[in-house]
Design an enzyme around this catalytic site. Structure first.
Site, mmCIF file in Angstrom:
data_model
loop_
_atom_site.group_PDB
_atom_site.id
_atom_site.type_symbol
_atom_site.label_atom_id
_atom_site.label_comp_id
_atom_site.label_asym_id
_atom_site.label_seq_id
_atom_site.Cartn_x
_atom_site.Cartn_y
_atom_site.Cartn_z
ATOM 1 N N ALA A 1 44.278 16.664 17.674
ATOM 2 C CA ALA A 1 44.798 16.133 16.415
ATOM 3 C C ALA A 1 44.721 14.606 16.440
ATOM 4 O O ALA A 1 44.461 13.984 17.476
ATOM 5 C CB ALA A 1 46.242 16.591 16.207
ATOM 6 N N GLY B 1 44.885 20.372 19.532
ATOM 7 C CA GLY B 1 44.631 21.096 18.296
ATOM 8 C C GLY B 1 43.244 21.704 18.228
ATOM 9 O O GLY B 1 43.038 22.707 17.536
ATOM 10 N N GLU C 1 43.534 24.968 19.789
ATOM 11 C CA GLU C 1 44.283 25.874 18.922
ATOM 12 C C GLU C 1 43.406 26.432 17.799
ATOM 13 O O GLU C 1 43.564 27.594 17.411
ATOM 14 C CB GLU C 1 45.522 25.164 18.382
ATOM 15 C CG GLU C 1 46.546 24.954 19.487
ATOM 16 C CD GLU C 1 47.731 24.120 19.063
ATOM 17 O OE1 GLU C 1 48.859 24.634 19.111
ATOM 18 O OE2 GLU C 1 47.541 22.951 18.682
ATOM 19 N N GLU D 1 48.856 18.573 25.257
ATOM 20 C CA GLU D 1 49.900 17.886 24.496
ATOM 21 C C GLU D 1 51.042 17.362 25.359
ATOM 22 O O GLU D 1 51.699 16.379 24.992
ATOM 23 C CB GLU D 1 50.474 18.840 23.436
ATOM 24 C CG GLU D 1 49.521 19.186 22.307
ATOM 25 C CD GLU D 1 48.696 20.434 22.583
ATOM 26 O OE1 GLU D 1 48.118 20.974 21.630
ATOM 27 O OE2 GLU D 1 48.628 20.868 23.768
#
Length: 258
Positions: A66, A111, A114, A134
């Protein structure tokens, strides 16, 4: 919806490809990019895509995560909204009405992992590096990683990857079940195209039913999932593809699916 940060295409086989196109930023996911992916997913479904490929532009990254520059000063309510956007995109990939392939070439962190976890299949180039990283940013996976990763690799492996923020290579990722296939870098694009073509040639109605039943396996009780499977299985009888597939088998010829 602006699509400056992604590219989108549906070929004549019905293979839709969404490519995150920010190679200079290692395809990091901004709000604009996530919204563009969401929009492209809707269009791919509207166009009855038979397969969906998620990829990253350039040679260095699938999706490196992200957008940290966006996240650094978020308030709790703003972070909640960002998490909800990421979840909407991941959920839309997971529930997309056709098989989805994550073409993991290069870095896939945070992300990016994910998004890959939300796909039905993950194919990695041999040079790919993956990780739910993260923890080193003082946060945890927020777009489904804490739920989808254990279901894929098991509880112990998922805890190690998330707690330690480990980065693992493609071969190790395959060993633990994170990816289903590792391909030589110089054969990667051809393999993605081949796999997408194989899936696109399968009966779309049956694939959709199979995906719904498989997704139900992780939701609710076994009895609920088995009941859904029975309904989906019976519902395929009388369709063109069911009749054609079985007749072709009996007649010892290749089927011609819709």
């Amino acid at each position: 919806m602006s699509r400056d940060t992604i590219s989108f295409d549906v070929d004549d086989r019905g293979v839709a490809t969404i490519t995150v196109d920010r190679p200079e930023q290692l395809n990091a996911l901004t709000v604009e990019t996530l919204e563009a992916i969401e929009d492209a997913l809707d269009e791919a479904a509207d166009r009855d895509a038979r397969v969906l490929v998620i990829a990253g532009a350039g040679d260095d990254a699938f999706v490196a995560g992200a957008d940290i520059s966006h996240m650094v000063d978020l308030s709790t309510p703003e972070a909640q909204a960002y998490a909800e956007l990421g979840h909407r995109v991941a959920d839309a990939i997971e529930s997309f009405p056709a098989p989805t392939i994550a073409a993991v070439d290069g870095y896939a962190f945070g992300g990016g992992c994910e998004l890959a976890l939300a796909c039905d299949m993950r194919v990695a180039a041999e040079s790919a590096v993956l990780g739910q990283t993260e923890i080193d940013l003082g946060i945890i996976p927020g777009w489904g990683g804490t739920q989808r990763l254990p279901a894929l690799v098991g509880d112990e492996v998922a805890r190690r990857l998330i707690f330690l923020g480990e980065r693992i290579g493609a071969d190790e990722a395959a060993e633990v079940g994170f990816v289903g296939e590792v391909v030589a870098d110089d054969e990667f694009d051809d393999r993605i195209d081949e796999l997408a073509g194989e899936l696109a040639a399968k009966p779309a109605t049956a694939l959709r039913a199979a995906k719904e039943a498989l997704n139900a396996a992780g939701e609710g009780s076994a009895a609920t999932g088995l009941a859904l499977e029975r309904r989906a299985w019976a519902g395929l009888f009388g369709t063109h593809d069911q009749r054609e597939g079985m007749k072709a088998f009996l007649e010892k010829r290749e089927p011609e699916f819709e």
